[in-house]
Design an enzyme around this catalytic site. Structure first.
Site, short mmCIF file in Angstrom:
data_model
loop_
_atom_site.label_atom_id
_atom_site.label_comp_id
_atom_site.label_asym_id
_atom_site.label_seq_id
_atom_site.Cartn_x
_atom_site.Cartn_y
_atom_site.Cartn_z
N GLY A 1 0.83 -1.20 0.00
CA GLY A 1 0.00 0.00 0.00
C GLY A 1 0.87 1.25 0.00
CG ASN B 1 -4.41 3.64 9.99
OD1 ASN B 1 -4.69 4.76 9.56
ND2 ASN B 1 -3.28 3.41 10.64
CB SER C 1 -2.36 -3.03 1.43
OG SER C 1 -1.33 -3.83 1.93
CB CYS D 1 3.60 1.88 10.96
SG CYS D 1 2.71 0.96 9.71
N1 PLP Z 1 -2.73 3.21 4.59
C1 PLP Z 1 -3.44 2.73 5.62
C2 PLP Z 1 -4.73 3.39 5.98
C3 PLP Z 1 -2.97 1.63 6.34
O1 PLP Z 1 -3.67 1.15 7.38
C4 PLP Z 1 -1.73 1.05 5.97
C5 PLP Z 1 -1.14 -0.07 6.76
O2 PLP Z 1 -1.37 -0.20 7.94
C6 PLP Z 1 -1.04 1.57 4.87
C7 PLP Z 1 -1.57 2.65 4.21
C8 PLP Z 1 0.26 0.96 4.40
O3 PLP Z 1 0.02 -0.28 3.75
P1 PLP Z 1 1.24 -1.34 3.58
O4 PLP Z 1 1.48 -1.94 4.91
O5 PLP Z 1 0.72 -2.34 2.58
O6 PLP Z 1 2.38 -0.58 3.05
#
Ligand code: PLP
Length: 371
Positions: A70, A150, A198, A321
């Site tokens: 993502g 998220n 993703s 993260c």
């Molecule tokens: N955007 C949102 C809202 C997410 O929750 C996440 C991952 O937690 C991402 C982007 C990033 O996705 P990826 O882990 O596939 O890089």
């Protein structure tokens, strides 16, 4: 058996997806660019996977580019859109509660003389459409918004924002971070130019994403090389991940509504139980079915997470993260410090059960007594 309630961070790979990946690793392992039969078979698998993701997005297959995650889809969208439109203006609008993949990319664009306006959320975690639209200027060239937050599960008014933005700034580009919506709830792409998804949030493997690019839109890629993915994303395609992604999409697509209803019932039960234990719900009324953010009135997230983990119950303190950093989302909502310090995010997948909610509540009640 562990009770895994951290599905917004990542999910278990679905058996169908693991099978599809294994077949591509051990049998159909050709390079889709090779001209021999093994290459042709791999190309067929790749194009079938693209068609499966396109069906779920409701778009032509040619609009889907496979990426490594993502985050890569988001970076490609934001940097590509900003560079494409920089001769028209340098103003970008997003929200203060976006994922770091958006916020840090925008920060980098700021260092390249773009001006970024981040709309603050309301106290309940939602984002006001009026506030977003009143930030639009004639030189606004890009708007980026997530569909589902998220950390809190808040639904953002992306469809309305995209429609109004395209009316006032027809040349402006709209990017949807759909990572937490995709196959969790309907995600219409009307007025959306770019959308990021993703695989590992829906039962696919880590290391795979999809980027929707509206028909006719051309962007400068981030990666140059062999010209794969119609030259939008060079690099030999990650076929095991892509095949697994398609298998997960095919499993989830017919059951989106039913799975939504199931996760909503788990969520409602969990909210009622947490309130009965004296906790506070940080998730707004208008929210996705799979995420609940809560705070107990005392204690710290890390201590709860460890105590729950000792009982085999896995949740997070916010974005995976962020790893223990204070949540920028709850902070932007101006929640009291003690609610931020004690916040927990519970996130479901369709395979979770009421017994999982039961285990979580029993463990939470026990942990709350530590304080
Ligand atoms: N955007 C949102 C809202 C997410 O929750 C996440 C991952 O937690 C991402 C982007 C990033 O996705 P990826 O882990 O596939 O890089």
């Amino acid at each position: 058996m562990a009770v895994y309630l951290d599905n917004a961070a990542t999910t278990a790979v679905l058996p169908e997806a693991a099978q599809a990946a294994l077949a591509v690793m051990t049998e159909n392992y050709g390079n889709p660019s090779s001209l021999h039969e093994a290459g042709r078979a791999a190309r067929e698998t790749l194009e079938k996977a693209r068609a499966a993701v396109a069906l779920a997005l409701g778009c032509p297959a040619a609009c889907v580019t496979f990426t490594s995650c993502g985050t890569e889809s988001i970076n490609t969208s934001l940097v590509g859109a900003a560079m494409k439109n920089r001769h028209r203006g340098r103003h970008i609008i997003s929200t203060a509660i976006e994922h770091d993949a958006v916020l840090r990319t925008l920060n980098d664009l700021k260092n390249q003389d773009f001006e970024v306006t981040l709309i603050l959320p309301e106290r309940d975690g939602t984002v006001s459409l009026d506030k977003v639209l009143s930030a639009v200027r004639p030189d606004t060239i890009l708007m980026s918004m997530q569909g589902v937050n998220n950390e809190t599960g808040a639904l953002l008014p992306y469809a309305e924002a995209a429609a109004a933005f395209k009316k006032s700034n027809p040349e402006g580009l709209f990017h949807l971070d759909g990572v937490q919506n995709f196959l969790k709830r309907p995600m219409p792409l009307k007025n959306v130019d770019l959308a990021s998804c993703s695989a590992h949030k829906i039962g696919g493997m880590k290391g795979c994403g999809a980027l929707y690019i509206r028909p006719g839109l051309k962007l400068r890629p981030l990666l140059f090389g062999g010209g794969q993915e119609s030259a939008m994303r060079s690099g030999t395609e990650g076929m095991p991940q892509i095949a697994a992604f398609a298998a997960a999409v095919e499993k989830r697509l017919p059951a989106v509504e039913e799975n939504g209803r199931h996760m909503a019932s788990l969520k409602n039960e969990l909210i009622a139980r947490v309130r009965a234990l004296g906790g506070t719900i940080n998730t707004p009324e208008r929210s996705a079915d799979h995420i609940v953010n809560l705070s107990m009135c005392r204690g710290r997230s890390e201590v709860y997470i460890r105590a729950l983990s000792d009982d085999g119950v896995y949740v997070s303190g916010g974005s995976a993260c962020a790893r223990g950093k204070k949540s920028h989302v709850l902070d932007a909502m101006h929640l009291p410090k003690r609610n931020i310090d004690a916040a927990l995010r519970v996130s479901f997948c369709p395979e979770n059960t009421m017994d999982d909610v039961e285990s979580f509540c029993a463990s939470l009640e026990k942990a709350a007594k530590l304080f």
